[in-house]
Write a protein that holds these residues in place. Sequence first.
Motif, mmCIF file in Angstrom:
data_model
loop_
_atom_site.group_PDB
_atom_site.id
_atom_site.type_symbol
_atom_site.label_atom_id
_atom_site.label_comp_id
_atom_site.label_asym_id
_atom_site.label_seq_id
_atom_site.Cartn_x
_atom_site.Cartn_y
_atom_site.Cartn_z
ATOM 1 N N LYS A 94 49.316 29.872 32.946
ATOM 2 C CA LYS A 94 48.714 30.179 31.649
ATOM 3 C C LYS A 94 47.275 29.657 31.611
ATOM 4 O O LYS A 94 46.390 30.279 31.023
ATOM 5 C CB LYS A 94 49.544 29.552 30.527
ATOM 6 C CG LYS A 94 50.998 30.048 30.452
ATOM 7 C CD LYS A 94 51.793 29.238 29.440
ATOM 8 C CE LYS A 94 53.286 29.549 29.493
ATOM 9 N NZ LYS A 94 53.632 30.746 28.739
ATOM 10 N N SER A 98 43.457 31.972 31.396
ATOM 11 C CA SER A 98 42.467 31.753 30.348
ATOM 12 C C SER A 98 41.078 31.418 30.892
ATOM 13 O O SER A 98 40.148 31.207 30.116
ATOM 14 C CB SER A 98 42.927 30.636 29.409
ATOM 15 O OG SER A 98 42.960 29.399 30.091
ATOM 16 N N SER A 149 38.429 28.194 21.584
ATOM 17 C CA SER A 149 39.147 29.128 22.450
ATOM 18 C C SER A 149 39.825 28.379 23.580
ATOM 19 O O SER A 149 39.555 27.201 23.831
ATOM 20 C CB SER A 149 38.167 30.157 23.036
ATOM 21 O OG SER A 149 37.344 29.543 24.005
ATOM 22 N N LEU A 150 40.677 29.073 24.293
ATOM 23 C CA LEU A 150 41.352 28.457 25.428
ATOM 24 C C LEU A 150 40.361 28.107 26.530
ATOM 25 O O LEU A 150 40.550 27.150 27.269
ATOM 26 C CB LEU A 150 42.434 29.403 25.958
ATOM 27 C CG LEU A 150 43.525 29.740 24.950
ATOM 28 C CD1 LEU A 150 44.537 30.676 25.584
ATOM 29 C CD2 LEU A 150 44.211 28.495 24.445
ATOM 30 N N THR A 151 39.289 28.912 26.619
ATOM 31 C CA THR A 151 38.263 28.603 27.612
ATOM 32 C C THR A 151 37.578 27.291 27.276
ATOM 33 O O THR A 151 37.281 26.474 28.144
ATOM 34 C CB THR A 151 37.238 29.742 27.674
ATOM 35 O OG1 THR A 151 37.921 30.951 28.005
ATOM 36 C CG2 THR A 151 36.178 29.466 28.721
ATOM 37 N N ARG A 167 40.331 39.346 29.213
ATOM 38 C CA ARG A 167 41.068 38.731 30.315
ATOM 39 C C ARG A 167 41.681 39.786 31.240
ATOM 40 O O ARG A 167 42.174 40.822 30.789
ATOM 41 C CB ARG A 167 42.198 37.864 29.786
ATOM 42 C CG ARG A 167 41.780 36.626 29.055
ATOM 43 C CD ARG A 167 43.033 35.856 28.705
ATOM 44 N NE ARG A 167 42.788 34.847 27.682
ATOM 45 C CZ ARG A 167 43.750 34.181 27.089
ATOM 46 N NH1 ARG A 167 45.006 34.436 27.395
ATOM 47 N NH2 ARG A 167 43.464 33.278 26.195
ATOM 48 N N THR A 220 37.768 37.406 33.857
ATOM 49 C CA THR A 220 37.660 38.402 32.801
ATOM 50 C C THR A 220 36.801 39.559 33.284
ATOM 51 O O THR A 220 36.187 39.480 34.363
ATOM 52 C CB THR A 220 37.029 37.806 31.527
ATOM 53 O OG1 THR A 220 35.664 37.453 31.813
ATOM 54 C CG2 THR A 220 37.782 36.562 31.053
ATOM 55 N N GLN A 228 50.623 31.497 24.613
ATOM 56 C CA GLN A 228 51.075 32.449 25.624
ATOM 57 C C GLN A 228 52.578 32.255 25.791
ATOM 58 O O GLN A 228 53.021 31.392 26.523
ATOM 59 C CB GLN A 228 50.348 32.206 26.949
ATOM 60 C CG GLN A 228 48.858 32.463 26.887
ATOM 61 C CD GLN A 228 48.245 32.506 28.266
ATOM 62 O OE1 GLN A 228 48.718 33.203 29.152
ATOM 63 N NE2 GLN A 228 47.175 31.762 28.455
ATOM 64 N N GLU A 285 37.410 31.851 32.125
ATOM 65 C CA GLU A 285 36.417 32.873 31.848
ATOM 66 C C GLU A 285 35.936 33.568 33.118
ATOM 67 O O GLU A 285 35.380 34.664 33.055
ATOM 68 C CB GLU A 285 35.220 32.278 31.097
ATOM 69 C CG GLU A 285 34.431 31.246 31.873
ATOM 70 C CD GLU A 285 33.286 30.683 31.043
ATOM 71 O OE1 GLU A 285 32.128 30.907 31.435
ATOM 72 O OE2 GLU A 285 33.554 30.049 30.020
ATOM 73 N N LEU A 329 48.137 25.961 24.347
ATOM 74 C CA LEU A 329 48.085 27.142 25.195
ATOM 75 C C LEU A 329 49.486 27.661 25.504
ATOM 76 O O LEU A 329 49.726 28.872 25.504
ATOM 77 C CB LEU A 329 47.351 26.792 26.498
ATOM 78 C CG LEU A 329 47.056 27.936 27.472
ATOM 79 C CD1 LEU A 329 45.770 27.629 28.223
ATOM 80 C CD2 LEU A 329 48.176 28.126 28.453
ATOM 81 N N CYS A 342 48.453 37.603 29.091
ATOM 82 C CA CYS A 342 49.498 36.650 28.728
ATOM 83 C C CYS A 342 50.334 36.332 29.962
ATOM 84 O O CYS A 342 50.537 37.196 30.824
ATOM 85 C CB CYS A 342 50.381 37.238 27.623
ATOM 86 S SG CYS A 342 51.718 36.157 27.061
#
Length: 571
Positions: free
Chosen positions: A266, A270, A56-58, A288, A275, A78, A272, A74, A292
Motif C-alpha cells: 500500500k 502511494s 496526502s499519502l505522498t 496512480r 504515477t 486502501q 509519487e 493508509l 488500491c
Amino acid sequence: MSAILSADDLSDFITPSVACIKPVETLPANPSGDNELEISFNSESKPTPAPPAEISLTDCLACSGCVTSAEAVLVSMQSHAEVLSELDSGPALRLCGNTTGTGIDIENLDQGGRIYVASVSPQSRASIAATFKVTEREAGYMIEQLLSGPKGIKNRAVYRNGFQWVVDTNIARETCLVLGAEEVVGSMIAGTGETKQPTKPILTSSCPGWICYAEKTHPHILPHLSRLKSPQALMGTLLKTSLSRTLGISPDRIWHVAIMPCFDKKLEASREELTDAAWEGAGTRGVRDVDCVITSKELLMLAESRKVDFAKLPRTPLPYMPFPEPKLNSFLFPSSRRRRNKVPAAGTSGGNLYYILQYYASRHEGATVETARGRNADVLEYTVTSATGETLLKAARYYGFRNIQNLVRRLKPARPSRMPGGKPIGSARKAGGKATGPDYSYVEVMACPGGCTNGGGQIKVDDPVIIGQAIGEVKPGPQEQKEWLAQVDEAYFSGEESAEDESIPDSRDDVIDGISPSYIKDTLAHWATTTGLDLDRLAYTSYREVISDVGKNIGETERVIQIASKEGGGW
C-alpha cells in the motif's frame, strides 16, 4: 514493517508529529479589506477557523515523524471497503466489440464511469490455495470468479460492476527478472546499458518495506538499489499506459486494484514516482498506476462483505474479452496460462536472485552455481563458478530485518579519521584500508523472514477462517504457524504440469528457466512504441532520501522488533 501495519499496537493513531513537514498554510484575514497592514484590536471579533489540513499519502511518506500514524491511516484508506465503494460509485465503462469488428466500443463514456482491472500476486493465490485446500492455479480461478464472475461480488453490487480483466503479476515478474539480470550484467561491465547503473552490489528494490527503511534510515544504500520497478508497479504502468493510449481515455478512467501478500505494498502504490506524472514527464502529482492494494486476508473480507461464500466459487476460468492491444493481449493472457513457480530453490519472493544466477551461468559454458548457508536460514550465499574453478559472480539472499541490519552495516562507508594521517574508521574498512564489505554483485533483500509468502497481509494459522476448519480447541502457536507457512509454500509451487506449460511464444531458443529474454525485450519494445513513451520511464523508477526521526530514538528499534515478533511475519 508489514507487522506494524496491523495497527494493533499503535497509540498515536492520527496524532501528527511536531516535526510534520505539511503544516496548515493560512494567512490572517484582512479585517477591513482596505489596508492590508491594518491591525484590529476588536476583542469581540471571532477568529476565523482554520480549514482542515489535507495531507496526502505522498506527504505521509515524506513525513519527519508520523510514520506509524500515516501508515495506519493508509491501511484504512486502501482496503476492501474502498474497492466496494469505488465499484458502487457509478456505472462502469462497458467495453464491447463494435459491429464492424475493427475495434472496441466504449459505453457509459459520458457518465463518468471507469474501467476496472485487477492484478493478483502468486503469493496471494498460494495463501488462498492453502486455506481452501486447492492448487495455486485453482485459487487463481476462484479469485477471478470473485472479482469478475456472475457469482462473485458484482452479483450484489448496485451497478453490477465487476473487473473487466484480472491479470497475473507473474507476467510482469518475468519482465522484471529479465531486466534485472541485464542490470546486474551491465553493472559488471563499466559504461554499458541504456540506463544509469546502480552501484555494486545491486540490491533488490521490489520489497517496499525494505525500500522505506533504506530511504528513511540508511541513505548510503540508495545508490545500490535496483532501478527496476516491482512487478506490482510495472503491471500498473503497463495497464494504465496501454489502455489509456489504445482506448483514447484518460488514465483516471482506469481503476486498478492489486492483491498482494503485504501491507507495505500500500505504501508502494502511494509513491509519487509511480504515477502517470512520472511516465508522462509532467512533473506534477498524477494518477496512480495502482489505485488500491488489498491483501490476501482482505480479499476474504471483500467476499464476506458481499455475502459471497468464497469456498463455493467455481474453480474454472472465465471467458474474457481480449485486451485491446493484440500483442499485449498474448503477453498478458498467454494461451497456455503457463506459470513459473516450479523451482523451490528460487524461493517464494519472485526468484530474482535465482534467475540472475541462471542467466549469468548460461553465458559461460560449463559454469555451475554453488550455495552456502550464512549465519541463519534466511542468509544464503551463492557463487557462479566456471568450468576451470574461477569465481565468476557472487550473490546472496538476506531476508528479515535483523539480517538486513547486518547487511547495511557492512555497506556503510568508512568515516575519515580525525587524526592527521589516520586511516579510515568504520566496519567497511580493514586496518590496511581495504574494504571488508560484501563483494557481492547482487543481493536479494526481503523484509519478511522466509520471503513473501510470509507477508503480513497473508492469511495466518490463527485467523478465523483457518480455526473454523480445525478440529479441537488447541490455540495455534508458533510451531503451528511454521507448519502452516510450509503449506502455503507448497501451494506456491503446486502448479500442474502440462505440455502447454512449457510452450514459449515464437519457439524461441534462448529460454532460461522457462523465460525467453528476447521475447520479453521484443514485447517491451512494442509497448514503448505503441504508447510513444521511453522504456526508461515505463520500467524504471527512482528513490530519495527521506529525513526522518523514526528509528533514531534509543530503544525504538527494539520496540519495532518486538512488535514484529508478536505479530508474525513482516519486520
